[in-house]
Write an enzyme that holds these catalytic residues in place. Structure first.
Site, PDB file in Angstrom:
ATOM      1  CB  SER A   1      -0.920   0.015   1.226  1.00 53.82           C
ATOM      2  OG  SER A   1      -0.149  -0.010   2.418  1.00 53.82           O
TER       3      SER A   1
ATOM      4  CG  HIS B   1      -2.958  -1.168  -2.736  1.00 52.15           C
ATOM      5  ND1 HIS B   1      -3.265   0.174  -2.592  1.00 52.15           N
ATOM      6  CD2 HIS B   1      -3.163  -1.718  -1.503  1.00 52.15           C
ATOM      7  CE1 HIS B   1      -3.616   0.411  -1.345  1.00 52.15           C
ATOM      8  NE2 HIS B   1      -3.562  -0.717  -0.667  1.00 52.15           N
TER       9      HIS B   1
ATOM     10  CD  GLU C   1      -3.939   2.668  -5.536  1.00 45.85           C
ATOM     11  OE1 GLU C   1      -3.801   3.854  -5.844  1.00 45.85           O
ATOM     12  OE2 GLU C   1      -3.495   2.190  -4.477  1.00 45.85           O
TER      13      GLU C   1
ATOM     14  CG  ASN D   1      -3.061   4.829   0.844  1.00 45.58           C
ATOM     15  OD1 ASN D   1      -4.196   4.839   1.283  1.00 45.58           O
ATOM     16  ND2 ASN D   1      -2.288   3.756   0.923  1.00 45.58           N
TER      17      ASN D   1
END
Length: 701
Positions: A422, A443, A455, A493
């Site tokens: 991540s 991800h 992702e 993120n």
């Protein structure tokens, strides 16, 4: 020929067959021309000597996926929307009024207008193919069933079950549809068309499925309908929080329609569809639909190459077990490798628990899925058969490098090496590996079984073939892939962290958790940012925060509240204590928070809910625009914008009815957003430094 239907008759001319499209059509949609062709075919059947009619698709892969969604997108006049609904209603009225035995032979998806078509048939049979599904997903597009679905479904299955399907936009698997009395029989795919013709000849007609007595009573009188409508309305208000106009409108139309004649009920349905189809919510949800379709296309060229691929998952924790179970449910043989028996047992228990939740699977089918997973503590020669390795251990660069180094020579050189990281650099993970072009980030989001996004992180050496294969595998797993660059935080993120940081700054200023999280909820977010920090885990949040500051500097800095709470043993939801105290399903802001973090008793300046919302959500917009302009997602600006919008909805929980972060920004006006960010920068500093407005305007052209 596409856009038409094909009418044929049996040699004795007693059974007519309408085939909904040409053999080369994979997804059969109901365009105006196809509806016109369908109506003309029904006229010919009515004039013939046929005593039965079979409606089928040219193949077993897809019956009908409903109306052409681009047509929904183009309607801007409510009256035009109502007219389109009335055209479909007239076609299906003619089908219902034929006066002969009509049979729908369903295999593959039968949804939306396709489902409404078969509701007008006397009988419905469905194949046992795993892809067979039937339902009315219109509310997910911000509209309601407009071709007679709100009228016919409650009369077939009862009002309670009809509302369960319509309001949630549900599609049912074959066994679920049979249980709900939506279909009369589940038939082996190889016998579907033969059985349909048999029924059309009135040979061994299927037994009609009965509606439970209580549902019949609740549906057949005004008092019962009022009770059902009241209960459903209360549940809807909790679920939609007033943000989605389609479900409450569908509830009203469906319940009212049961007490009216067909013409009256259908007139109300058409009018309400016309009103809903032009709402901003519908346009945003249709925009989101096209984003999901584009995502499915990312791996299309590589679909055949990943069929039946064996997978090795390293790590039997929550993420690894979730990935393994999802792969196994989609037909893949999986090895899960971990270092201890206890870890493997926890992984097995996790998979078993998740499988038990899938009520549509029989006990035999659940056992078959579980048997596709081998749980290994030590190396085995079976590892050499792996087509993909997915590493799902905790975020430690040295550990991940060691795992891939050990495995690189045990698997074929064509085997994909994917890290479920991540925050760590995929380029760095691949640096010392042989054939680094096969190393990629994959991800997943937690919980894997529910979160729909993946992702795909492109490292410096990652090949396009590997990207396509991972996208194909992600789609096969029921996920929506997006392709992003190997930058700190990747895409999701990176966009999310400034939003979470701002919530901490607001806490530092003295605003209450209730006010901060309440502002996010009032915007339509599924949970507030403070609660989300607890859900993520304060240890994880602290780690990711450090990565972001290292990558982007002071604009990503945040008060060290997570670290302070960690020293008190408060890790968030996982320890039942963080910003909130947890007991069972309840969460209460921790009473000792202000003292522990030395927070002021009240803010120096009060902020309205709108001001709090801007302070939070404009960070999402700002960082998303920066990602767009820097080319962090997609292959070009158009693809990047689509993937950012999809990613923020599926990965962050940005409200679907707002269409994604960039769609929302453009709806609000980029110049207006930029001006507001500039004002906030003057007041609060560099963390609000806005995107480059001139480049944003060029990207929009």
């Amino acid at each position: 020929m596409t856009g038409t239907v094909h009418l044929t008759f049996s040699t004795d001319e007693l059974v007519a067959t309408i085939t909904l499209g040409a053999p080369d059509e994979r997804a059969i949609t109901l365009t105006p021309s196809r509806l016109e062709s369908f109506t003309e075919a029904l006229h010919r059947v009515a004039k013939s000597n046929a005593r039965g009619l079979v409606i089928r698709a040219p193949s077993l892969d897809s019956f009908c996926v409903g109306a052409d969604i681009s047509l929904i997108q183009s309607v801007t006049d409510p009256s035009k929307g109502a007219l389109l609904a009335a055209e479909g209603q007239r076609a299906y009225d003619r089908l219902e009024d034929l006066g002969i035995t009509t049979v729908a032979a369903i295999s593959g998806p039968c949804v939306g207008g396709g489902c409404e078509m078969v509701l007008a048939c006397r009988h419905r049979i469905i194949s046992d193919s795993p892809s067979s599904a039937i339902g009315l997903p219109e509310t997910k597009l911000g509209i309601l069933p407009g071709f007679g679905g709100t009228y016919r479904l409650p009369r077939l299955v009862g009002l309670p079950k009809a509302l369960d399907i319509i309001l949630a936009g549900k599609t049912l698997k074959a066994s679920q549809a049979y249980k709900a009395a939506l279909v009369d029989e589940v038939v082996p795919a190889s016998k579907l068309f033969e059985r349909a013709e048999e029924i059309a000849r009135n040979q061994r007609p299927p037994r009609r499925r009965s509606v439970p007595l209580m549902d019949r009573l609740l549906s057949s009188n005004p008092l019962g309908r009022a009770v059902v409508q009241s209960r459903a309305g209360s549940a809807l208000r909790k679920q939609t929080k007033g943000f989605y106009p389609a479900p409450p409108c569908a509830l009203e139309v469906t319940a009212r329609g049961l007490g009216r004649s067909r013409p009256a009920a259908l007139a109300i349905e058409a009018q309400k569809l016309g009103e809903l189809i032009v709402t901003p919510e519908s346009k945003a949800l249709v925009h989101l639909f096209f984003l999901t379709e584009a995502s499915k296309g990312l791996g299309k060229p590589a679909r055949k190459s990943i069929e039946g691929a064996h997978a090795l998952v390293v790590g039997a924790g929550t993420m690894g077990a979730g990935i393994a179970g999802t792969l196994a449910r989609n037909g893949h043989q999986v090895i899960v490798k971990d270092t201890t028996d206890s870890a493997l047992k926890r992984g097995r228990d996790h998979v078993s628990k998740e499988l038990s939740k899938l009520r549509y699977l029989s006990s035999f089918e659940r056992a078959a899925v579980a048997n596709r997973i081998d749980w290994l503590q030590f190396s085995s020669e079976t590892i050499a058969r792996s087509g993909i390795v997915i590493e799902a251990v905790f975020e430690d660069m040295a550990l991940k490098k060691r795992i891939f180094k050990d495995l690189a020579n045990q698997v074929p050189s064509s085997c994909i090496l994917a890290s479920n990281t991540s925050s760590l650099s995929v380029t760095e993970i691949a640096r010392e590996l042989p054939h680094p072009e096969r190393c990629v980030g994959m991800h997943f989001f937690n919980p894997v079984e529910k979160m729909p996004l993946v992702e795909i992180i492109r490292g410096a050496s990652t090949s396009e073939d590997v990207i396509a294969r991972v996208a194909a595998l992600s789609t096969e797993m029921g996920k929506f892939p997006i392709v992003v660059s190997d930058v700190p935080g990747f895409l999701i993120n990176r966009i999310l962290i400034p939003y979470l940081n701002e919530a901490v700054y607001l806490l530092q200023e003295g605003h209450s958790i209730e006010a901060i999280d309440g502002a996010a909820l009032s915007f339509g977010m599924p949970m507030g940012p403070i609660r989300l920090l607890d859900e993520v885990g304060l240890d994880v949040a602290a780690h990711v925060s450090k990565v972001m500051v290292d990558g982007y500097g002071e604009r990503m800095a945040v008060p060290p509240f997570a670290e302070k709470l960690l020293t008190l043993g408060r890790k968030g939801k996982k320890s039942n204590a963080g910003f909130f105290d947890y007991q069972g399903k309840s969460a209460t802001p921790w009473a000792g928070l202000r003292e522990a973090l030395s927070l002021p008793a009240a803010p120096a300046a009060s902020l309205s809910t709108e001001q709090l919302t801007d302070r939070l959500t404009l960070h999402l917009v700002n960082e998303a625009m920066k990602c767009l302009l820097e080319g962090v997602a997609g292959s070009d600006a158009a693809a990047a914008e689509k993937q950012i919008d999809l990613g923020t909805v599926m990965g962050i929980g940005f409200p679907p009815f707002r269409g994604g972060v960039l769609y929302f920004a453009r709806s609000r006006g980029l110049d207006s957003v930029h001006e507001k960010l500039a004002q906030l920068e003057k007041k609060y500093g560099v963390r609000y430094s806005p995107f480059r407005a001139e480049e944003a305007r060029k990207a929009a052209q």
